[in-house]
Write a protein that holds these residues in place. Structure first.
Motif, PDB file in Angstrom:
ATOM      1  N   MET A   1       0.852  -1.172   0.000  1.00  0.00           N
ATOM      2  CA  MET A   1       0.000   0.000   0.000  1.00  0.00           C
ATOM      3  C   MET A   1       0.894   1.231   0.000  1.00  0.00           C
ATOM      4  O   MET A   1       1.874   1.304   0.731  1.00  0.00           O
ATOM      5  CB  MET A   1      -0.902  -0.002   1.238  1.00  0.00           C
ATOM      6  CG  MET A   1      -1.757   1.251   1.321  1.00  0.00           C
ATOM      7  SD  MET A   1      -2.824   1.386   2.764  1.00  0.00           S
ATOM      8  CE  MET A   1      -3.721  -0.132   2.706  1.00  0.00           C
ATOM      9  N   ASP A   2       0.530   2.180  -0.826  1.00  0.00           N
ATOM     10  CA  ASP A   2       1.238   3.459  -0.859  1.00  0.00           C
ATOM     11  C   ASP A   2       0.432   4.442  -0.015  1.00  0.00           C
ATOM     12  O   ASP A   2      -0.623   4.901  -0.426  1.00  0.00           O
ATOM     13  CB  ASP A   2       1.363   3.947  -2.300  1.00  0.00           C
ATOM     14  CG  ASP A   2       2.215   5.194  -2.422  1.00  0.00           C
ATOM     15  OD1 ASP A   2       2.876   5.575  -1.437  1.00  0.00           O
ATOM     16  OD2 ASP A   2       2.222   5.780  -3.522  1.00  0.00           O
ATOM     17  N   LEU A   3       0.940   4.711   1.178  1.00  0.00           N
ATOM     18  CA  LEU A   3       0.218   5.536   2.149  1.00  0.00           C
ATOM     19  C   LEU A   3       1.021   6.786   2.429  1.00  0.00           C
ATOM     20  O   LEU A   3       2.137   6.712   2.935  1.00  0.00           O
ATOM     21  CB  LEU A   3      -0.004   4.736   3.435  1.00  0.00           C
ATOM     22  CG  LEU A   3      -0.598   5.447   4.634  1.00  0.00           C
ATOM     23  CD1 LEU A   3      -1.915   6.128   4.295  1.00  0.00           C
ATOM     24  CD2 LEU A   3      -0.798   4.459   5.765  1.00  0.00           C
ATOM     25  N   LEU A   4       0.465   7.926   2.078  1.00  0.00           N
ATOM     26  CA  LEU A   4       1.108   9.210   2.323  1.00  0.00           C
ATOM     27  C   LEU A   4       0.565   9.793   3.616  1.00  0.00           C
ATOM     28  O   LEU A   4      -0.636  10.012   3.749  1.00  0.00           O
ATOM     29  CB  LEU A   4       0.834  10.174   1.162  1.00  0.00           C
ATOM     30  CG  LEU A   4       1.362  11.596   1.329  1.00  0.00           C
ATOM     31  CD1 LEU A   4       2.888  11.597   1.402  1.00  0.00           C
ATOM     32  CD2 LEU A   4       0.868  12.471   0.186  1.00  0.00           C
ATOM     33  N   VAL A   5       1.467  10.037   4.586  1.00  0.00           N
ATOM     34  CA  VAL A   5       1.097  10.660   5.853  1.00  0.00           C
ATOM     35  C   VAL A   5       1.719  12.055   5.870  1.00  0.00           C
ATOM     36  O   VAL A   5       2.938  12.194   5.737  1.00  0.00           O
ATOM     37  CB  VAL A   5       1.588   9.846   7.066  1.00  0.00           C
ATOM     38  CG1 VAL A   5       1.256  10.567   8.368  1.00  0.00           C
ATOM     39  CG2 VAL A   5       0.969   8.449   7.054  1.00  0.00           C
ATOM     40  N   THR A  39      -2.414  -0.056  -3.856  1.00  0.00           N
ATOM     41  CA  THR A  39      -3.463   0.825  -3.354  1.00  0.00           C
ATOM     42  C   THR A  39      -2.851   2.094  -2.782  1.00  0.00           C
ATOM     43  O   THR A  39      -1.833   2.052  -2.102  1.00  0.00           O
ATOM     44  CB  THR A  39      -4.295   0.116  -2.270  1.00  0.00           C
ATOM     45  OG1 THR A  39      -4.929  -1.021  -2.845  1.00  0.00           O
ATOM     46  CG2 THR A  39      -5.350   1.042  -1.680  1.00  0.00           C
ATOM     47  N   GLU A  40      -3.485   3.224  -3.070  1.00  0.00           N
ATOM     48  CA  GLU A  40      -3.022   4.515  -2.561  1.00  0.00           C
ATOM     49  C   GLU A  40      -4.078   5.127  -1.653  1.00  0.00           C
ATOM     50  O   GLU A  40      -5.274   4.944  -1.868  1.00  0.00           O
ATOM     51  CB  GLU A  40      -2.785   5.491  -3.719  1.00  0.00           C
ATOM     52  CG  GLU A  40      -1.695   5.069  -4.667  1.00  0.00           C
ATOM     53  CD  GLU A  40      -1.545   6.010  -5.847  1.00  0.00           C
ATOM     54  OE1 GLU A  40      -2.452   6.851  -6.085  1.00  0.00           O
ATOM     55  OE2 GLU A  40      -0.536   5.909  -6.546  1.00  0.00           O
ATOM     56  N   MET A  41      -3.606   5.865  -0.653  1.00  0.00           N
ATOM     57  CA  MET A  41      -4.474   6.659   0.205  1.00  0.00           C
ATOM     58  C   MET A  41      -3.599   7.653   0.941  1.00  0.00           C
ATOM     59  O   MET A  41      -2.382   7.538   0.935  1.00  0.00           O
ATOM     60  CB  MET A  41      -5.267   5.793   1.179  1.00  0.00           C
ATOM     61  CG  MET A  41      -4.435   5.051   2.193  1.00  0.00           C
ATOM     62  SD  MET A  41      -5.421   4.251   3.470  1.00  0.00           S
ATOM     63  CE  MET A  41      -5.954   5.650   4.429  1.00  0.00           C
ATOM     64  N   SER A  42      -4.247   8.633   1.580  1.00  0.00           N
ATOM     65  CA  SER A  42      -3.480   9.601   2.354  1.00  0.00           C
ATOM     66  C   SER A  42      -4.152   9.868   3.689  1.00  0.00           C
ATOM     67  O   SER A  42      -5.367   9.727   3.836  1.00  0.00           O
ATOM     68  CB  SER A  42      -3.329  10.917   1.582  1.00  0.00           C
ATOM     69  OG  SER A  42      -4.552  11.615   1.546  1.00  0.00           O
ATOM     70  N   VAL A  43      -3.305  10.244   4.657  1.00  0.00           N
ATOM     71  CA  VAL A  43      -3.767  10.706   5.963  1.00  0.00           C
ATOM     72  C   VAL A  43      -3.067  12.031   6.208  1.00  0.00           C
ATOM     73  O   VAL A  43      -1.838  12.110   6.148  1.00  0.00           O
ATOM     74  CB  VAL A  43      -3.424   9.714   7.096  1.00  0.00           C
ATOM     75  CG1 VAL A  43      -3.860  10.280   8.444  1.00  0.00           C
ATOM     76  CG2 VAL A  43      -4.053   8.354   6.844  1.00  0.00           C
ATOM     77  N   THR A  44      -3.854  13.077   6.453  1.00  0.00           N
ATOM     78  CA  THR A  44      -3.309  14.404   6.711  1.00  0.00           C
ATOM     79  C   THR A  44      -3.757  14.857   8.080  1.00  0.00           C
ATOM     80  O   THR A  44      -4.952  14.826   8.395  1.00  0.00           O
ATOM     81  CB  THR A  44      -3.778  15.406   5.633  1.00  0.00           C
ATOM     82  OG1 THR A  44      -3.413  14.908   4.342  1.00  0.00           O
ATOM     83  CG2 THR A  44      -3.144  16.770   5.848  1.00  0.00           C
ATOM     84  N   VAL A  45      -2.792  15.273   8.894  1.00  0.00           N
ATOM     85  CA  VAL A  45      -3.087  15.772  10.238  1.00  0.00           C
ATOM     86  C   VAL A  45      -3.086  17.295  10.175  1.00  0.00           C
ATOM     87  O   VAL A  45      -2.128  17.907   9.683  1.00  0.00           O
ATOM     88  CB  VAL A  45      -2.055  15.249  11.261  1.00  0.00           C
ATOM     89  CG1 VAL A  45      -2.326  15.829  12.636  1.00  0.00           C
ATOM     90  CG2 VAL A  45      -2.081  13.719  11.293  1.00  0.00           C
ATOM     91  N   PHE A  70     -12.720  11.023   2.943  1.00  0.00           N
ATOM     92  CA  PHE A  70     -13.232  11.226   1.595  1.00  0.00           C
ATOM     93  C   PHE A  70     -12.923   9.980   0.782  1.00  0.00           C
ATOM     94  O   PHE A  70     -11.801   9.791   0.312  1.00  0.00           O
ATOM     95  CB  PHE A  70     -12.594  12.454   0.933  1.00  0.00           C
ATOM     96  CG  PHE A  70     -12.965  13.742   1.609  1.00  0.00           C
ATOM     97  CD1 PHE A  70     -14.203  14.320   1.392  1.00  0.00           C
ATOM     98  CD2 PHE A  70     -12.085  14.365   2.476  1.00  0.00           C
ATOM     99  CE1 PHE A  70     -14.548  15.511   2.017  1.00  0.00           C
ATOM    100  CE2 PHE A  70     -12.416  15.553   3.106  1.00  0.00           C
ATOM    101  CZ  PHE A  70     -13.663  16.124   2.877  1.00  0.00           C
ATOM    102  N   ALA A  71     -13.918   9.105   0.662  1.00  0.00           N
ATOM    103  CA  ALA A  71     -13.753   7.882  -0.118  1.00  0.00           C
ATOM    104  C   ALA A  71     -13.835   8.231  -1.594  1.00  0.00           C
ATOM    105  O   ALA A  71     -14.767   8.912  -2.024  1.00  0.00           O
ATOM    106  CB  ALA A  71     -14.821   6.867   0.254  1.00  0.00           C
ATOM    107  N   ASN A  92      -6.847   4.156  -5.788  1.00  0.00           N
ATOM    108  CA  ASN A  92      -6.802   5.175  -4.748  1.00  0.00           C
ATOM    109  C   ASN A  92      -8.129   5.132  -4.007  1.00  0.00           C
ATOM    110  O   ASN A  92      -9.174   5.400  -4.582  1.00  0.00           O
ATOM    111  CB  ASN A  92      -6.573   6.565  -5.346  1.00  0.00           C
ATOM    112  CG  ASN A  92      -6.294   7.606  -4.286  1.00  0.00           C
ATOM    113  OD1 ASN A  92      -6.854   7.558  -3.200  1.00  0.00           O
ATOM    114  ND2 ASN A  92      -5.437   8.544  -4.607  1.00  0.00           N
ATOM    115  N   ILE A  93      -8.063   4.785  -2.710  1.00  0.00           N
ATOM    116  CA  ILE A  93      -9.311   4.632  -1.955  1.00  0.00           C
ATOM    117  C   ILE A  93      -9.748   5.906  -1.263  1.00  0.00           C
ATOM    118  O   ILE A  93     -10.886   6.000  -0.833  1.00  0.00           O
ATOM    119  CB  ILE A  93      -9.245   3.463  -0.953  1.00  0.00           C
ATOM    120  CG1 ILE A  93      -8.151   3.667   0.095  1.00  0.00           C
ATOM    121  CG2 ILE A  93      -9.084   2.144  -1.683  1.00  0.00           C
ATOM    122  CD1 ILE A  93      -8.190   2.631   1.214  1.00  0.00           C
ATOM    123  N   GLY A  94      -8.855   6.905  -1.148  1.00  0.00           N
ATOM    124  CA  GLY A  94      -9.311   8.174  -0.600  1.00  0.00           C
ATOM    125  C   GLY A  94      -8.354   8.830   0.367  1.00  0.00           C
ATOM    126  O   GLY A  94      -7.183   8.466   0.468  1.00  0.00           O
TER     127      GLY A  94
END
Length: 158
Positions: A1-5, A39-45, A70-71, A92-94
């Motif tokens: 999974m490609d997860l951008l934090v 799979t891509e998604m992001s989490v932004t704080v 945001f799905a 990209n799931i959201g």
């Protein structure tokens, strides 16, 4: 999974950023969510001010909230019948936005650690991206029980 934090507040430690990634990866395995490897998604704080703007612009609610998801996928998209894998495109799931101010205040309110609250909100957003919701009492019970189970299995109890 490609997860951008992304931590727009510059308040998270590296271990807290790693916690976000680890909880999502664990949850995907724990509930057997079969996500393709690319799979891509992001989490932004963000802070309360920023999440309030996001909530107002996208949900017409002029208040800060703890987490917004945001799905990017829906059960079906009319007029589009193609397979991203066949096209060689990642899924990209959201995106998830988490308020660091709410993490801090809710951790105190619920009498548990900042990390447990951060993991809870991360997991909550991730489950929303994968079709879970709490619009009905039955759905709410199912989703919150699942969240508690995953966090307990992960080792983050209240």
């Amino acid at each position: 999974m490609d997860l951008l934090v992304t931590d727009e507040t510059n308040q998270l430690t590296e271990s807290q950023k790693e916690l976000i990634v680890s909880v999502i990866e664990f949850a995907a395995q724990d509930v057997n969510i079969n996500l393709p490897e690319d799979t891509e998604m992001s989490v932004t704080v963000v802070d309360d001010n920023e999440i309030r703007v996001i909530n107002r612009e996208h949900r017409d609610k002029d208040r800060a909230t703890d987490v917004i998801s945001f799905a990017l996928e829906e059960d079906s998209v009319d007029g589009f019948d193609f397979d991203l894998e066949e096209l060689g495109m990642p899924r990209n799931i959201g995106d998830i936005f988490i308020s660091i101010d709410k993490v801090t205040s809710q951790a105190k309110e619920y009498n548990h650690s900042f990390d447990r609250e951060l993991a809870f909100l991360t997991l909550h957003g991730f489950l929303h991206l994968n079709g879970y919701d709490h619009m009905t009492e039955t759905d709410e019970i199912e989703m919150f029980d699942l969240q508690r189970k995953i966090l307990s299995d992960y080792g983050l109890k209240r």
